[in-house]
Design a protein around this motif. Structure first.
Motif, PDB file in Angstrom:
ATOM      1  N   PHE A 144      30.612 -13.895  56.778  1.00  6.80           N
ATOM      2  CA  PHE A 144      31.430 -13.744  55.582  1.00  6.80           C
ATOM      3  C   PHE A 144      32.879 -13.424  55.960  1.00  6.80           C
ATOM      4  O   PHE A 144      33.154 -12.478  56.684  1.00  6.80           O
ATOM      5  N   ASP A 145      33.782 -14.225  55.416  1.00  8.86           N
ATOM      6  CA  ASP A 145      35.207 -14.044  55.647  1.00  8.86           C
ATOM      7  C   ASP A 145      35.828 -13.063  54.668  1.00  8.86           C
ATOM      8  O   ASP A 145      36.959 -12.587  54.887  1.00  8.86           O
ATOM      9  N   PHE A 146      35.116 -12.751  53.590  1.00  5.13           N
ATOM     10  CA  PHE A 146      35.677 -11.945  52.509  1.00  5.13           C
ATOM     11  C   PHE A 146      34.525 -11.309  51.758  1.00  5.13           C
ATOM     12  O   PHE A 146      33.529 -11.988  51.451  1.00  5.13           O
ATOM     13  N   VAL A 147      34.620 -10.013  51.486  1.00  9.90           N
ATOM     14  CA  VAL A 147      33.599  -9.296  50.717  1.00  9.90           C
ATOM     15  C   VAL A 147      34.305  -8.431  49.684  1.00  9.90           C
ATOM     16  O   VAL A 147      35.163  -7.605  50.026  1.00  9.90           O
ATOM     17  N   SER A 148      33.949  -8.600  48.423  1.00  9.83           N
ATOM     18  CA  SER A 148      34.542  -7.832  47.341  1.00  9.83           C
ATOM     19  C   SER A 148      33.462  -7.217  46.471  1.00  9.83           C
ATOM     20  O   SER A 148      32.510  -7.900  46.068  1.00  9.83           O
ATOM     21  N   GLY A 149      33.606  -5.915  46.192  1.00  8.70           N
ATOM     22  CA  GLY A 149      32.782  -5.240  45.207  1.00  8.70           C
ATOM     23  C   GLY A 149      33.621  -4.916  43.977  1.00  8.70           C
ATOM     24  O   GLY A 149      34.838  -5.141  43.965  1.00  8.70           O
ATOM     25  N   PHE A 150      32.979  -4.365  42.963  1.00  8.05           N
ATOM     26  CA  PHE A 150      33.735  -4.048  41.741  1.00  8.05           C
ATOM     27  C   PHE A 150      34.779  -2.974  42.004  1.00  8.05           C
ATOM     28  O   PHE A 150      35.745  -2.831  41.249  1.00  8.05           O
ATOM     29  N   ASP A 151      34.590  -2.231  43.111  1.00  2.65           N
ATOM     30  CA  ASP A 151      35.503  -1.134  43.439  1.00  2.65           C
ATOM     31  C   ASP A 151      36.526  -1.533  44.501  1.00  2.65           C
ATOM     32  O   ASP A 151      37.219  -0.655  45.043  1.00  2.65           O
ATOM     33  N   SER A 152      36.670  -2.824  44.791  1.00  4.88           N
ATOM     34  CA  SER A 152      37.561  -3.267  45.869  1.00  4.88           C
ATOM     35  C   SER A 152      38.998  -3.491  45.413  1.00  4.88           C
ATOM     36  O   SER A 152      39.876  -3.777  46.240  1.00  4.88           O
ATOM     37  N   GLY A 153      39.233  -3.387  44.110  1.00  4.87           N
ATOM     38  CA  GLY A 153      40.587  -3.498  43.617  1.00  4.87           C
ATOM     39  C   GLY A 153      40.954  -4.835  43.007  1.00  4.87           C
ATOM     40  O   GLY A 153      42.100  -5.044  42.608  1.00  4.87           O
ATOM     41  N   TYR A 154      39.976  -5.753  42.887  1.00  2.00           N
ATOM     42  CA  TYR A 154      40.258  -7.079  42.337  1.00  2.00           C
ATOM     43  C   TYR A 154      39.646  -7.286  40.954  1.00  2.00           C
ATOM     44  O   TYR A 154      39.722  -8.384  40.399  1.00  2.00           O
ATOM     45  N   GLY A 155      39.017  -6.257  40.398  1.00  2.00           N
ATOM     46  CA  GLY A 155      38.339  -6.395  39.125  1.00  2.00           C
ATOM     47  C   GLY A 155      36.875  -6.760  39.326  1.00  2.00           C
ATOM     48  O   GLY A 155      36.345  -6.715  40.446  1.00  2.00           O
TER      49      GLY A 155
END
Length: 236
Positions: A144-155
């Protein structure tokens, strides 16, 4: 028509079979919160769309696509002595202990996708830390090149912010990315981001639920290589 150069995945119900993975987690959480008393656990379960007796989720269950904070907001009126922040933190820690049931053999699939030159991202409404732990536990975090959770700052989904953050991080345009998910939230986010959308049936939603928002609906993510090779252009 742009070729697909990136894939951004939901986690629960997409990489991991939703019911097999999260039914036991939900049951354990509810019984812990109610000190093992089934009647109040059943009532809280009903509020979040979970049947404690059968282990099934309602199609609109909060557990399926909402953030832990949103799930906590539904439960907290039933728990007057529980601090909301502590509840959200406990949900996060319990999630890292969950036994994951993969939707298909993940490591060879993601090795093949990376080998084909694709950028790979994750956009989940779970916390980022447990999400990374789950990917690591499944042996696929390295892909994975990118991992985002709801708390990562992107909504959070269904807003497109996490998906657009992936494209920005990888230097892609949305038209050359496909969003892969098991819920309407996922696919609505993909459409809002300008991506192609791929529904999978390893969550709670059925084909009829996903089809209006998807370019294609697949049984599970193991069918992605075939779709990319033969059907992606036709379904866009």
């Amino acid at each position: 028509m742009r070729a697909i150069r990136g894939l951004v995945f939901d986690k629960d119900g997409t990489l991991f079979d939703f019911r097999a993975t999260w039914s036991a987690w939900t049951r354990a959480l509810l019984l812990e919160l109610t000190e093992g008393q089934e009647d109040p656990a059943i009532r809280i379960g009903q509020a979040i769309g979970y049947d404690l007796r059968t282990g099934d989720f309602a199609p609109d269950s909060h557990v399926i696509a909402h953030t832990p904070a949103e799930i906590a907001d539904v439960m907290i009126p039933f728990l007057p002595d529980v601090d909301r922040s502590a509840l959200v933190a406990r949900m996060s820690s319990l999630a890292t202990e969950t036994d994951l049931v993969a939707a298909t053999e993940l490591a060879p699939l993601f090795a093949a996708l990376k080998g084909a030159g694709l950028s790979i991202g994750l956009a989940t409404n779970d916390f980022e830390v447990p999400a990374r732990a789950h990917l690591d536990q499944a042996g696929v975090l390295e892909f994975f090149d990118f991992v985002s959770g709801f708390d990562s700052g992107y909504g959070a989904k269904p807003e497109p912010g996490p998906l657009l953050a992936f494209t920005a991080a990888r230097g892609l345009v949305p038209a050359e990315v496909a969003m892969v998910g098991d819920s309407v939230h996922d696919l609505v986010a993909g459409r809002a981001a300008g991506m192609r959308t791929v529904g999978v049936l390893t969550g709670i939603a059925g084909k009829d639920d996903l089809a209006p928002y998807a370019d294609v609906v697949l049984p599970h993510i193991g069918h992605l290589p075939e779709w990319l090779a033969t059907g992606a252009a036709a379904s866009s």
